[in-house]
Design an enzyme around this catalytic site. Structure first.
Site, mmCIF file in Angstrom:
data_model
loop_
_atom_site.group_PDB
_atom_site.id
_atom_site.type_symbol
_atom_site.label_atom_id
_atom_site.label_comp_id
_atom_site.label_asym_id
_atom_site.label_seq_id
_atom_site.Cartn_x
_atom_site.Cartn_y
_atom_site.Cartn_z
ATOM 1 C CB SER A 96 -0.901 -0.001 1.238
ATOM 2 O OG SER A 96 -1.666 1.183 1.313
ATOM 3 C CB SER A 97 1.186 4.230 0.164
ATOM 4 O OG SER A 97 1.728 5.516 -0.003
ATOM 5 C CG LEU A 98 7.524 3.832 0.642
ATOM 6 C CD1 LEU A 98 8.163 4.463 -0.588
ATOM 7 C CD2 LEU A 98 8.118 4.420 1.924
ATOM 8 C CD GLU A 100 1.380 -0.983 -4.883
ATOM 9 O OE1 GLU A 100 1.942 -1.992 -5.357
ATOM 10 O OE2 GLU A 100 0.175 -0.727 -5.052
ATOM 11 C CG HIS A 199 -1.978 8.364 -1.442
ATOM 12 N ND1 HIS A 199 -1.845 7.411 -2.422
ATOM 13 C CD2 HIS A 199 -1.151 8.007 -0.426
ATOM 14 C CE1 HIS A 199 -0.978 6.498 -2.009
ATOM 15 N NE2 HIS A 199 -0.539 6.843 -0.812
#
Length: 320
Positions: A96-98, A100, A199
């Protein structure tokens, strides 16, 4: 062995703190070796010590993006390597987010060195080009809010985490003003430990330098099992701008969990520092689901106990 499908979860900005993974660093040889590898990479690019920043200071403040960005990846991948050395490998990974970036390492999109380099370049681009901002996690279980209530403060919906829980992003003034409004309404919220409006379009506009840099980076097709929190499904190929969208675009965690639940009963193991992802998963599971969500790292330094629980769930009696 467990009949569950094993899913590794990686979280991003806002989940970090000084001392994350410290007991593993002190007691697990593989974890420590991976952190030392990351230390050399970060020293080379920033002339700063990851180990000193994480484990060598008592200052609780830890919000310098140049360090927090790569340190989250370093700690998550160190835990990934430690579990792999115990014979624990996932069927699927999802960041999720970073997170990834870490999921990309686990699935062969790039190696640890590249992921850390890219995270540092992304942090530099954001610091150079983005105004500072903030993020709020909002708990609105009684549905007191509408989108107009935060849009009037120029805030953006960053993430839908689970029913009644979402994250907003925007300017410092907007975040502070809306926090006062939430207090007056009796709506729960928490400031995330970030200095930039991830985001949101505000962060997207500041990533021009990073976009140019990414044109020089090769992304390999992921091994099977890469579940995107952007696309909410398994991806075989990542677009060139994937790791820009990972930190700038809207995401709906519930849809990612819904997709993973189609794989059968899952054992979700959160490799992030704070257990954020496992919490989101638990709140998104249907009452009839037999899936399990757990974390390994905690601010309370209970990693050894959590690893023992994981091995018990998987039917692993001893470290290989």
């Amino acid at each position: 062995m467990s009949a569950h499908t094993l899913v590794f979860l990686f979280s991003g900005q806002g989940s970090h703190y000084r001392g994350m993974g410290q007991k593993l660093y002190e007691n697990n040889r593989v974890f420590r070796s991976s952190i030392e590898q990351s230390e050399m990479i970060i020293q080379h690019y920033l002339n700063r010590s990851l180990i000193q920043e994480l484990y060598g200071t008592s200052d609780p403040k830890f919000d310098d993006l140049l360090l927090t960005h790569p340190s989250i990846i370093a700690v998550e991948i160190a835990l990934y390597e430690a579990l792999k050395a115990m014979g624990i490998s996932p069927d699927y990974v999802s960041g999720s987010s970073l997170g990834e970036f870490s999921a990309g390492v686990a699935c062969g999109v790039w190696d640890l060195k590249t992921a850390l380099e890219v995270s540092i370049e992304q942090a530099k681009a954001i610091i150079r080009n983005c105004d500072q901002g903030g993020m709020l996690a909002v708990i609105d279980q009684e549905k007191k809010l509408t989108s107009e209530s935060y849009l009037k403060h120029d805030l953006f919906l960053a993430m839908d985490n689970f029913e009644g829980h979402f994250t907003l992003s925007g300017s410092i003034d907007g975040v502070q003003a809306f926090a006062l409004e939430l207090e007056a309404l009796g709506v729960g919220y928490a400031h995330l430990s970030v200095q930039f409006p991830f985001h949101s379009p505000l962060i997207h506009r500041g990533l021009h330098d990073f976009r140019y840099y990414m044109s020089t980076v090769s992304l390999h097709p992921p091994h099977s099992g890469f579940i995107s929190s952007i696309a909410n499904k398994e991806l075989d190929v990542l677009p060139w701008n994937y790791f820009e969208d990972a930190v700038s675009g809207y995401s709906d965690y519930s849809k990612t969990v819904q997709y993973l639940e189609t794989k059968g009963n899952c054992l979700y193991v959160d490799l992030g520092p704070s257990g954020t992802s496992s919490t989101f998963v638990r709140h998104n599971l249907a009452p009839t689901s037999s899936s399990i969500a757990m974390q390994i790292m905690t601010p309370f330094k209970r990693e050894s106990k959590q690893i023992d629980t994981l091995k018990e769930l998987l039917g692993i009696e001893e470290v290989v």
